[in-house]
Design an enzyme around this catalytic site. Structure first.
Site, mmCIF file in Angstrom:
data_model
loop_
_atom_site.group_PDB
_atom_site.id
_atom_site.type_symbol
_atom_site.label_atom_id
_atom_site.label_comp_id
_atom_site.label_asym_id
_atom_site.label_seq_id
_atom_site.Cartn_x
_atom_site.Cartn_y
_atom_site.Cartn_z
ATOM 1 N N VAL A 13 0.833 -1.206 0.000
ATOM 2 C CA VAL A 13 0.000 0.000 0.000
ATOM 3 C C VAL A 13 0.868 1.257 0.000
ATOM 4 C CG1 VAL A 13 -1.611 1.327 1.440
ATOM 5 C CG2 VAL A 13 -2.004 -1.097 1.039
ATOM 6 N N ASP A 32 10.312 3.211 6.842
ATOM 7 C CA ASP A 32 10.040 1.800 7.106
ATOM 8 C C ASP A 32 11.029 1.302 8.145
ATOM 9 O OD1 ASP A 32 8.293 -0.419 5.294
ATOM 10 O OD2 ASP A 32 9.834 -1.245 6.643
ATOM 11 N N LYS A 37 14.812 -3.131 3.406
ATOM 12 C CA LYS A 37 13.828 -2.623 2.443
ATOM 13 C C LYS A 37 14.157 -1.184 2.045
ATOM 14 C CE LYS A 37 9.427 -3.979 2.349
ATOM 15 N NZ LYS A 37 8.047 -4.234 2.700
ATOM 16 N N THR A 86 -2.223 -4.286 9.620
ATOM 17 C CA THR A 86 -3.174 -4.479 10.721
ATOM 18 C C THR A 86 -3.642 -5.941 10.640
ATOM 19 O OG1 THR A 86 -4.789 -3.448 9.234
ATOM 20 C CG2 THR A 86 -3.992 -2.114 11.050
ATOM 21 N N CYS A 261 -5.892 -8.916 2.938
ATOM 22 C CA CYS A 261 -7.184 -8.228 3.114
ATOM 23 C C CYS A 261 -8.371 -9.158 3.356
ATOM 24 C CB CYS A 261 -7.464 -7.366 1.892
ATOM 25 S SG CYS A 261 -6.318 -6.004 1.761
ATOM 26 N N ARG A 328 1.400 -14.217 0.975
ATOM 27 C CA ARG A 328 0.873 -13.919 2.310
ATOM 28 C C ARG A 328 -0.512 -14.531 2.492
ATOM 29 N NH1 ARG A 328 1.315 -7.605 2.671
ATOM 30 N NH2 ARG A 328 0.278 -7.878 0.696
HETATM 31 N N1 LIG Z 1 -1.962 -5.354 0.256
HETATM 32 C C1 LIG Z 1 -3.149 -4.959 -0.158
HETATM 33 O O1 LIG Z 1 -3.579 -5.339 -1.232
HETATM 34 C C2 LIG Z 1 -3.999 -4.006 0.680
HETATM 35 C C3 LIG Z 1 -5.100 -3.396 0.069
HETATM 36 C C4 LIG Z 1 -5.880 -2.508 0.796
HETATM 37 C C5 LIG Z 1 -5.571 -2.258 2.137
HETATM 38 N N2 LIG Z 1 -4.499 -2.869 2.743
HETATM 39 C C6 LIG Z 1 -4.208 -2.530 4.134
HETATM 40 O O2 LIG Z 1 -3.094 -1.649 4.178
HETATM 41 C C7 LIG Z 1 -2.293 -1.888 5.336
HETATM 42 C C8 LIG Z 1 -0.860 -2.182 4.922
HETATM 43 O O3 LIG Z 1 -0.840 -3.362 4.135
HETATM 44 P P1 LIG Z 1 0.350 -3.750 3.158
HETATM 45 O O4 LIG Z 1 -0.186 -4.852 2.320
HETATM 46 O O5 LIG Z 1 0.928 -2.555 2.497
HETATM 47 O O6 LIG Z 1 1.431 -4.322 4.195
HETATM 48 P P2 LIG Z 1 2.940 -4.739 3.880
HETATM 49 O O7 LIG Z 1 3.270 -5.821 4.848
HETATM 50 O O8 LIG Z 1 3.128 -4.966 2.426
HETATM 51 O O9 LIG Z 1 3.774 -3.444 4.244
HETATM 52 C C9 LIG Z 1 3.830 -2.883 5.505
HETATM 53 C C10 LIG Z 1 5.171 -2.237 5.710
HETATM 54 O O10 LIG Z 1 5.154 -1.580 6.973
HETATM 55 C C11 LIG Z 1 6.450 -1.714 7.568
HETATM 56 N N3 LIG Z 1 6.319 -1.464 9.004
HETATM 57 C C12 LIG Z 1 5.818 -2.272 9.964
HETATM 58 N N4 LIG Z 1 5.829 -1.639 11.158
HETATM 59 C C13 LIG Z 1 6.326 -0.405 10.938
HETATM 60 C C14 LIG Z 1 6.568 0.718 11.756
HETATM 61 N N5 LIG Z 1 6.273 0.721 13.061
HETATM 62 N N6 LIG Z 1 7.120 1.810 11.203
HETATM 63 C C15 LIG Z 1 7.430 1.843 9.879
HETATM 64 N N7 LIG Z 1 7.203 0.815 9.044
HETATM 65 C C16 LIG Z 1 6.652 -0.288 9.565
HETATM 66 C C17 LIG Z 1 6.866 -3.118 7.183
HETATM 67 O O11 LIG Z 1 8.276 -3.265 7.284
HETATM 68 C C18 LIG Z 1 6.350 -3.214 5.762
HETATM 69 O O12 LIG Z 1 7.329 -2.797 4.817
HETATM 70 C C19 LIG Z 1 -2.990 -3.032 6.080
HETATM 71 O O13 LIG Z 1 -3.846 -2.489 7.036
HETATM 72 C C20 LIG Z 1 -3.803 -3.713 4.981
HETATM 73 O O14 LIG Z 1 -4.930 -4.374 5.498
HETATM 74 C C21 LIG Z 1 -3.703 -3.723 2.016
#
Ligand SMILES: NC(=O)c1ccc[n+]([C@@H]2O[C@H](COP(=O)([O-])OP(=O)(O)OC[C@H]3O[C@@H](n4cnc5c(N)ncnc54)[C@H](O)[C@@H]3O)[C@@H](O)[C@H]2O)c1
Length: 397
Positions: A13, A32, A37, A86, A261, A328
């Site tokens: 995201v 991050d 990364k 989350t 999700c 995932r």
């Molecule tokens: N992946 C999808 O398709 C998608 C779509 C819509 C919504 N979402 C929502 O978006 C949110 C993020 O999902 P994602 O898929 O991007 O996750 P992801 O795991 O791909 O990325 C999350 C990133 O956050 C970093 N991170 C973790 N803790 C941290 C902190 N305290 N400070 C800084 N960086 C930190 C991790 O290292 C990682 O790079 C979630 O709530 C998810 O439900 C995801």
């Protein structure tokens, strides 16, 4: 006037969002916790398939974007976006610990009047009752020293038609001013911004979208089992029903749901519903149905081969959705574990994933007793399986 934007969490995201904002003219710093990364991104490499490396490299070169592990980058930023995971706890309840860490890390650095926007998926009430107090509780922030908005990400990785720009973006604010500032921010790089009257409406709308998918997928999975018993092809049934020009939307069978999700977000809604004494039984039932699909296909394999002991089984496609390398929460993991439990010799093929759980993808070939098509990537040439019988979990062939 917005000078600097921070995006916390550079995953599926956060990274595309950071680059879209940078491309539209903002100066963006992505934060991050993963130093590896951050270093990869600053070297122009991204593990997110939807990110074009040339776009990333150009923005790095023009100093419109860079990545960092340092939260103090926030001190002179006007907008801070939170895009951290989350997930669920082992007991399937919401795990907000990562969001809490991010909130506690950002708040000491937050400049007065800056806008924090939460993009991570959360249960209704979380932005107002969990995130706002966490930020407020920090001594350097006075009561009205920041604005807060919620805008759920709707990204669908690998979708060629719908992207950040042309997918309408939902926005809600803690105050009218928060919402106004968030709308102004997104309008620079999103075609259509939809305003919601409250944070809770926006939070619930995201959970409605994903629960709708979960429930319909589980429904079509049940129907596919019935069609098998009836001796008819479920894909033909769906195709026929989908000719109705209104009131129907096709969903397709699978061995369950995966990714960050669909298996996760509806349980945020269901948990909130239980807290309020208004349980959403359909969500819980849909989760259960999807979670038993792998067992159904193990039973089908067992029936076809009259036992699985020492049978060579090839699972084709292991990522959670076609044309993506993302594993995932992939339901293929439990499928493989269940086949192994029955003493089958299990191999898998996925040229996008290549290496997974300490094992390597094997080539498609004729030397198997059975193939289970789990995730039908476009690149797959199933003729390479020769006469190997195939169980098609997706109704795609
Ligand atoms: N992946 C999808 O398709 C998608 C779509 C819509 C919504 N979402 C929502 O978006 C949110 C993020 O999902 P994602 O898929 O991007 O996750 P992801 O795991 O791909 O990325 C999350 C990133 O956050 C970093 N991170 C973790 N803790 C941290 C902190 N305290 N400070 C800084 N960086 C930190 C991790 O290292 C990682 O790079 C979630 O709530 C998810 O439900 C995801």
């Amino acid at each position: 006037m917005i000078n600097k934007v921070i995006v916390i969490g550079l995953g599926y995201v956060g990274l595309p969002l950071a680059l879209a904002a940078a491309k539209s003219g903002y100066t963006v710093v992505g934060i991050d916790l993963s130093a590896e990364k951050v270093s990869n991104i600053n070297n122009g490499n991204s593990s997110v398939e939807d990110v074009d490396p040339t776009d990333l490299q150009e923005l790095l070169l023009n100093k419109k974007f860079r990545a960092s592990t340092e939260y103090n980058e926030i001190r002179d930023a006007n907008i801070v976006l939170i895009c951290v995971p989350t997930p669920l706890l082992k007991n399937q309840l919401p795990d907000l610990s990562i969001l809490e860490i991010a909130a506690r890390s950002l708040s000491p650095h937050l400049a007065k009047s800056s806008l924090v926007i939460l993009e991570s998926t959360v249960a209704p009430g979380t932005t107002r009752d969990f995130l706002a107090p966490l930020i407020r509780s920090h001594k350097q922030i006075d009561k009205d020293g920041f604005e807060l908005a919620f805008s759920p990400e709707r990204i669908d990785p690998s979708n060629k038609n719908w992207n950040l720009k042309n997918t309408p973006k939902i926005v809600a604010g803690l105050t009218e001013n928060s919402k106004k500032k968030a709308v102004e921010f997104y309008s620079k790089f999103v075609d259509q911004v939809i305003e919601c009257d409250s944070l809770e409406i926006a939070e619930t709308s995201k959970l409605l979208e994903n629960s709708f998918r979960l429930i319909n997928i589980s429904f079509i999975n049940e129907l596919s089992k019935l069609c098998y018993k009836l001796g008819i092809d479920v894909s033909h049934v769906i195709k026929a029903a989908a000719t109705k020009p209104y009131g129907f939307m096709p969903f397709y069978p699978s061995i369950g749901v995966g990714g960050h999700c669909i298996p996760v977000d509806p349980l945020y809604l269901s948990s909130k519903a239980k807290d309020l004494g208004e349980p959403m039984q359909l969500i819980d039932l849909a989760s259960q149905i999807n979670f038993t699909m792998h067992q159904y296909f193990v039973n089908r394999a067992e029936e076809k081969l009259q036992g699985l002991k020492d049978k060579k089984i090839l699972v084709v496609g292991v990522s959670y959705k076609p044309n993506l390398a993302d594993t995932r929460e992939t339901p293929v993991e439990v499928l493989i574990a269940s086949l192994k439990q029955k003493s089958a010799k299990v191999f898998w093929h996925d040229d996008l994933v290549k290496e997974w759980n300490g094992e390597m993808s094997v080539a498609l070939g004729c030397d198997f007793d059975l193939a289970i098509l789990a995730t039908p990537h476009d690149y797959l040439d199933l003729t390479k399986l020769g006469n190997v019988p195939i169980i098609d979990t997706r109704g795609s062939i």
